[in-house]
Motif scaffolding. Structure first.
Motif, mmCIF file in Angstrom:
data_model
loop_
_atom_site.group_PDB
_atom_site.id
_atom_site.type_symbol
_atom_site.label_atom_id
_atom_site.label_comp_id
_atom_site.label_asym_id
_atom_site.label_seq_id
_atom_site.Cartn_x
_atom_site.Cartn_y
_atom_site.Cartn_z
ATOM 1 N N GLY A 1 33.105 32.254 43.839
ATOM 2 C CA GLY A 1 31.948 31.688 43.154
ATOM 3 C C GLY A 1 31.682 30.288 43.663
ATOM 4 N N GLY A 2 30.550 29.732 43.262
ATOM 5 C CA GLY A 2 30.198 28.408 43.722
ATOM 6 C C GLY A 2 30.689 27.305 42.792
ATOM 7 N N ARG A 3 31.312 27.660 41.701
ATOM 8 C CA ARG A 3 31.730 26.681 40.705
ATOM 9 C C ARG A 3 33.058 26.042 41.105
ATOM 10 N N PRO A 4 33.147 24.708 41.092
ATOM 11 C CA PRO A 4 34.428 24.056 41.400
ATOM 12 C C PRO A 4 35.502 24.488 40.403
ATOM 13 N N PRO A 5 36.738 24.674 40.873
ATOM 14 C CA PRO A 5 37.794 25.188 40.000
ATOM 15 C C PRO A 5 38.055 24.315 38.770
ATOM 16 N N GLN A 6 37.931 23.002 38.899
ATOM 17 C CA GLN A 6 38.179 22.149 37.743
ATOM 18 C C GLN A 6 37.113 22.338 36.658
ATOM 19 N N VAL A 7 35.882 22.678 37.083
ATOM 20 C CA VAL A 7 34.816 22.951 36.109
ATOM 21 C C VAL A 7 35.079 24.296 35.430
ATOM 22 N N THR A 8 35.452 25.296 36.214
ATOM 23 C CA THR A 8 35.773 26.606 35.642
ATOM 24 C C THR A 8 36.918 26.475 34.642
ATOM 25 N N ARG A 9 37.950 25.738 35.012
ATOM 26 C CA ARG A 9 39.093 25.532 34.127
ATOM 27 C C ARG A 9 38.649 24.871 32.830
ATOM 28 N N ALA A 10 37.814 23.851 32.925
ATOM 29 C CA ALA A 10 37.355 23.136 31.730
ATOM 30 C C ALA A 10 36.498 24.034 30.836
ATOM 31 N N ILE A 11 35.643 24.846 31.437
ATOM 32 C CA ILE A 11 34.812 25.773 30.653
ATOM 33 C C ILE A 11 35.690 26.763 29.904
ATOM 34 N N GLU A 12 36.641 27.364 30.618
ATOM 35 C CA GLU A 12 37.531 28.344 29.984
ATOM 36 C C GLU A 12 38.400 27.683 28.920
ATOM 37 N N GLU B 1 45.834 30.322 35.834
ATOM 38 C CA GLU B 1 44.463 30.026 36.239
ATOM 39 C C GLU B 1 44.422 28.857 37.222
ATOM 40 N N ASP B 2 45.175 27.806 36.934
ATOM 41 C CA ASP B 2 45.197 26.640 37.824
ATOM 42 C C ASP B 2 45.728 26.997 39.206
ATOM 43 N N ARG B 3 46.780 27.810 39.247
ATOM 44 C CA ARG B 3 47.359 28.201 40.540
ATOM 45 C C ARG B 3 46.406 29.072 41.345
ATOM 46 N N LEU B 4 45.515 29.769 40.644
ATOM 47 C CA LEU B 4 44.537 30.617 41.331
ATOM 48 C C LEU B 4 43.202 29.893 41.522
ATOM 49 N N GLY B 5 43.207 28.594 41.358
ATOM 50 C CA GLY B 5 42.008 27.807 41.616
ATOM 51 C C GLY B 5 40.846 28.127 40.707
ATOM 52 N N GLY B 6 41.134 28.638 39.509
ATOM 53 C CA GLY B 6 40.075 28.945 38.557
ATOM 54 C C GLY B 6 39.386 30.273 38.795
ATOM 55 N N SER B 7 39.826 31.035 39.804
ATOM 56 C CA SER B 7 39.152 32.297 40.126
ATOM 57 C C SER B 7 39.559 33.441 39.206
ATOM 58 N N TYR B 8 40.646 33.286 38.484
ATOM 59 C CA TYR B 8 41.128 34.342 37.583
ATOM 60 C C TYR B 8 42.025 33.712 36.531
ATOM 61 N N ALA B 9 41.901 34.209 35.321
ATOM 62 C CA ALA B 9 42.820 33.842 34.250
ATOM 63 C C ALA B 9 43.090 35.098 33.443
ATOM 64 N N PRO B 10 44.353 35.442 33.267
ATOM 65 C CA PRO B 10 44.637 36.628 32.457
ATOM 66 C C PRO B 10 44.208 36.386 31.020
ATOM 67 N N SER B 11 43.730 37.416 30.362
ATOM 68 C CA SER B 11 43.262 37.246 28.994
ATOM 69 C C SER B 11 44.455 37.156 28.044
ATOM 70 N N PRO B 12 44.281 36.444 26.918
ATOM 71 C CA PRO B 12 45.340 36.406 25.906
ATOM 72 C C PRO B 12 45.725 37.808 25.443
ATOM 73 N N GLY B 13 44.762 38.735 25.443
ATOM 74 C CA GLY B 13 45.029 40.105 25.023
ATOM 75 C C GLY B 13 45.917 40.873 25.985
ATOM 76 N N VAL B 14 46.195 40.311 27.154
ATOM 77 C CA VAL B 14 47.105 40.910 28.119
ATOM 78 C C VAL B 14 48.401 40.105 28.177
ATOM 79 N N VAL B 15 48.281 38.774 28.142
ATOM 80 C CA VAL B 15 49.460 37.917 28.261
ATOM 81 C C VAL B 15 50.393 38.058 27.062
ATOM 82 N N TYR B 16 49.849 37.978 25.854
ATOM 83 C CA TYR B 16 50.717 37.992 24.680
ATOM 84 C C TYR B 16 51.470 39.309 24.502
ATOM 85 N N PRO B 17 50.848 40.480 24.715
ATOM 86 C CA PRO B 17 51.639 41.718 24.653
ATOM 87 C C PRO B 17 52.733 41.774 25.730
#
Length: 189
Positions: free
Chosen positions: A141-152, A66-82
């Motif tokens: 989106g208009g949300r700064p990546p650090q805010v998106t990261r913190a929300i997620e 998520e950090d490397r993608l600037g908060g625009s995408y984060a894979p879900s745990p339901g995809v990463v763990y499998p």
């Protein structure tokens, strides 16, 4: 549920996603779409490379992507763990469980390093793609990546705590108080 074939392994998830993070639309955490981020099997290469760089827990890997993608995408745990489980079953990762916490730390094996070396071009392409954001378009989106990261980060922490042992009455009051205090602080900004 649909089945997908990956080499000599079949995997499936409850939502019918590929184990490598492809759902073709808005199945990403937080509903922030972007379609295919990594392409077929790309998440495997990203996870292997990140773990080769630094042994990590699943949550740390999600945050790193998520950090490397600037908060625009984060894979879900339901995809990463499998996907991590698949890589372990293929002999590319080893897993250690931390005492008491139950958290798994993943390390790359010699076979994993060989696989990564044999697929260096693909791994490098996937890592480079993350540097440019989803589809090279950068954060959305208009949300700064650090805010998106913190929300997620907050959403995942709450979800992890609430799916564990039930809260006592006192813990429920403390949990609510922390959230109320955060809301009040945000309103002051």
């Amino acid at each position: 549920m649909r089945h997908f074939h990956l080499g000599h392994h079949h995997c499936r998830t409850a939502r019918g996603e590929h184990e490598d993070g492809l759902s073709g639309g808005r199945g990403h955490r937080g509903g922030r779409g972007g379609g295919r981020v990594f392409g077929h099997g790309g998440l495997r290469f990203v996870l292997l490379q990140l773990i080769a760089d630094k042994p990590s827990h699943g949550y740390e890997l999600i945050k790193a992507i998520e950090d490397r993608l600037g908060g625009s995408y984060a894979p879900s745990p339901g995809v990463v763990y499998p996907t991590l489980t698949l890589l372990e079953e293929m002999g590319y990762l080893s897993v250690e469980t931390a005492d008491g916490s139950g958290r798994k730390s993943y390390s790359i094996t010699d076979s994993g390093r060989e696989f990564l070396a044999a697929n260096r071009e693909m791994a490098d392409a996937m890592m480079a793609r993350m540097s440019g954001g989803v589809d090279g378009a950068g954060p959305r989106g208009g949300r700064p990546p650090q805010v998106t990261r913190a929300i997620e980060n907050l959403k995942l922490a709450m979800r992890m705590r609430l799916t564990g042992a039930p809260l006592t009455e006192q813990q429920a009051h403390e949990f609510a108080a922390v959230l109320d205090a955060a809301a009040q602080q945000i309103e002051k900004i």
